[in-house]
Motif scaffolding. Sequence first.
Motif, mmCIF file in Angstrom:
data_model
loop_
_atom_site.group_PDB
_atom_site.id
_atom_site.type_symbol
_atom_site.label_atom_id
_atom_site.label_comp_id
_atom_site.label_asym_id
_atom_site.label_seq_id
_atom_site.Cartn_x
_atom_site.Cartn_y
_atom_site.Cartn_z
ATOM 1 N N SER A 207 -112.284 -11.748 65.275
ATOM 2 C CA SER A 207 -113.620 -11.487 64.763
ATOM 3 C C SER A 207 -114.181 -12.152 63.409
ATOM 4 C CB SER A 207 -113.887 -9.893 64.395
ATOM 5 O OG SER A 207 -112.878 -9.708 63.619
ATOM 6 N N THR A 208 -113.296 -13.003 62.970
ATOM 7 C CA THR A 208 -113.881 -13.589 61.829
ATOM 8 C C THR A 208 -114.660 -14.898 62.274
ATOM 9 O OG1 THR A 208 -111.809 -15.049 61.822
ATOM 10 C CG2 THR A 208 -112.064 -13.200 60.342
ATOM 11 N N HIS A 209 -114.401 -15.242 63.846
ATOM 12 C CA HIS A 209 -115.431 -16.324 64.222
ATOM 13 C C HIS A 209 -116.761 -15.610 64.850
ATOM 14 C CE1 HIS A 209 -111.122 -17.928 66.066
ATOM 15 N NE2 HIS A 209 -111.508 -18.019 64.957
ATOM 16 N N PRO A 210 -117.589 -16.439 64.799
ATOM 17 C CA PRO A 210 -119.057 -15.794 65.087
ATOM 18 C C PRO A 210 -119.078 -15.510 66.631
ATOM 19 C CG PRO A 210 -119.094 -17.968 64.530
ATOM 20 C CD PRO A 210 -117.725 -17.907 64.197
ATOM 21 N N ILE B 218 -95.143 -8.431 53.844
ATOM 22 C CA ILE B 218 -93.884 -9.097 54.793
ATOM 23 C C ILE B 218 -93.867 -7.502 55.429
ATOM 24 C CG2 ILE B 218 -91.495 -9.050 54.477
ATOM 25 C CD1 ILE B 218 -91.701 -10.457 51.977
ATOM 26 N N SER B 219 -94.087 -6.328 55.046
ATOM 27 C CA SER B 219 -93.847 -5.032 55.906
ATOM 28 C C SER B 219 -94.976 -4.775 56.988
ATOM 29 C CB SER B 219 -93.474 -3.963 54.925
ATOM 30 O OG SER B 219 -94.610 -3.705 54.108
ATOM 31 N N ARG B 220 -95.868 -5.552 56.667
ATOM 32 C CA ARG B 220 -97.381 -5.268 57.650
ATOM 33 C C ARG B 220 -97.785 -3.963 57.373
ATOM 34 N NH1 ARG B 220 -98.773 -8.699 60.589
ATOM 35 N NH2 ARG B 220 -98.393 -9.637 62.628
ATOM 36 N N SER B 221 -97.931 -3.683 56.086
ATOM 37 C CA SER B 221 -98.591 -2.339 55.897
ATOM 38 C C SER B 221 -100.088 -2.402 55.221
ATOM 39 C CB SER B 221 -97.549 -1.599 54.996
ATOM 40 O OG SER B 221 -97.489 -2.333 53.822
ATOM 41 N N TYR B 222 -100.612 -3.284 55.416
ATOM 42 C CA TYR B 222 -101.965 -3.606 54.489
ATOM 43 C C TYR B 222 -102.942 -2.937 55.281
ATOM 44 C CZ TYR B 222 -105.850 -6.201 53.180
ATOM 45 O OH TYR B 222 -107.323 -6.349 52.614
ATOM 46 N N TYR B 223 -103.120 -2.865 56.569
ATOM 47 C CA TYR B 223 -104.182 -2.270 57.409
ATOM 48 C C TYR B 223 -103.726 -0.768 57.565
ATOM 49 C CZ TYR B 223 -106.117 -6.697 58.526
ATOM 50 O OH TYR B 223 -106.623 -8.014 58.444
ATOM 51 N N GLU B 224 -104.867 0.117 57.203
ATOM 52 C CA GLU B 224 -104.735 1.614 57.519
ATOM 53 C C GLU B 224 -104.500 1.991 58.805
ATOM 54 O OE1 GLU B 224 -108.112 2.852 55.437
ATOM 55 O OE2 GLU B 224 -107.501 2.431 53.615
ATOM 56 N N SER B 225 -105.002 1.594 59.634
ATOM 57 C CA SER B 225 -104.903 1.692 61.191
ATOM 58 C C SER B 225 -104.982 0.471 61.912
ATOM 59 C CB SER B 225 -105.904 2.754 61.620
ATOM 60 O OG SER B 225 -107.149 2.091 61.845
ATOM 61 N N LYS C 186 -106.776 -6.226 73.172
ATOM 62 C CA LYS C 186 -107.609 -6.250 72.147
ATOM 63 C C LYS C 186 -107.141 -5.217 70.886
ATOM 64 C CE LYS C 186 -112.131 -4.000 71.082
ATOM 65 N NZ LYS C 186 -113.324 -3.518 71.851
ATOM 66 N N ILE C 187 -106.753 -6.163 69.816
ATOM 67 C CA ILE C 187 -106.217 -5.434 68.613
ATOM 68 C C ILE C 187 -107.287 -5.012 67.601
ATOM 69 C CG2 ILE C 187 -104.612 -5.669 67.016
ATOM 70 C CD1 ILE C 187 -103.158 -7.925 68.747
ATOM 71 N N ILE C 188 -107.488 -3.940 67.250
ATOM 72 C CA ILE C 188 -108.324 -3.522 65.979
ATOM 73 C C ILE C 188 -107.684 -3.025 64.937
ATOM 74 C CG2 ILE C 188 -110.278 -1.848 65.710
ATOM 75 C CD1 ILE C 188 -110.395 -1.394 68.642
ATOM 76 N N GLU C 189 -107.634 -3.698 63.782
ATOM 77 C CA GLU C 189 -106.946 -3.479 62.406
ATOM 78 C C GLU C 189 -108.164 -3.101 61.587
ATOM 79 O OE1 GLU C 189 -103.527 -6.520 62.677
ATOM 80 O OE2 GLU C 189 -105.493 -7.381 62.490
ATOM 81 N N GLY D 190 -113.316 0.166 55.707
ATOM 82 C CA GLY D 190 -114.489 -0.482 56.125
ATOM 83 C C GLY D 190 -114.370 -1.766 56.595
ATOM 84 N N GLN D 191 -113.513 -2.338 56.498
ATOM 85 C CA GLN D 191 -113.129 -3.836 57.231
ATOM 86 C C GLN D 191 -112.632 -3.665 58.525
ATOM 87 O OE1 GLN D 191 -110.669 -6.381 55.040
ATOM 88 N NE2 GLN D 191 -111.187 -8.026 56.039
#
Length: 158
Positions: free
Chosen positions: A29-32, A113-120, A57-60, A64-65
């Motif tokens: 989704s960073t692509h137009p 490294i632990s892939r914990s950045y995204y909330e969901s 389709k992966i939604i992270e 709000g981002q």
Amino acid sequence: MKKNILEISVFMLLLAYPATGLLCYQCISTHPGCGTPFQWIWYSSISCPEDNDVCVKIIEKKEGQEIITRDCLSSVKGIRTDIPADHYEGCRPGTVDVKLANYVNNSIKEIDISRSYYESVTFCFCYFDHWCNDGSQLQISYVIILALISFVLKMNYF
């Protein structure tokens, strides 16, 4: 003569359709045009490499981002460890890998490294129709099939 053309075209369509494999969109989704709403006309599809492949389709989400990734499941398996075990049609949350980054002493906080950045993290799987990871209700392959049928019927009556 026209009946023979109809039979040959339907036979060729049936032969060519399963041989291509599952077609999925591949973009981030960073692509137009790849976010919400999805602009399918900007992106060509890829043929998934495995026989029993699934479009994903992966939604992270985080504060709000939202990042949406569209691809074949076989392409994502090598880099993601949070893929749910259930790959059936529908959406489900990503899994937690408790072993990931367990024995790493990392003092740099910016490296996730632990892939914990995204909330969901949500994985949506589909495999019943080509281009099904676009997220819309209308599937383009139905439109193509209806156009082909109307073209053949028009040829028969004129």
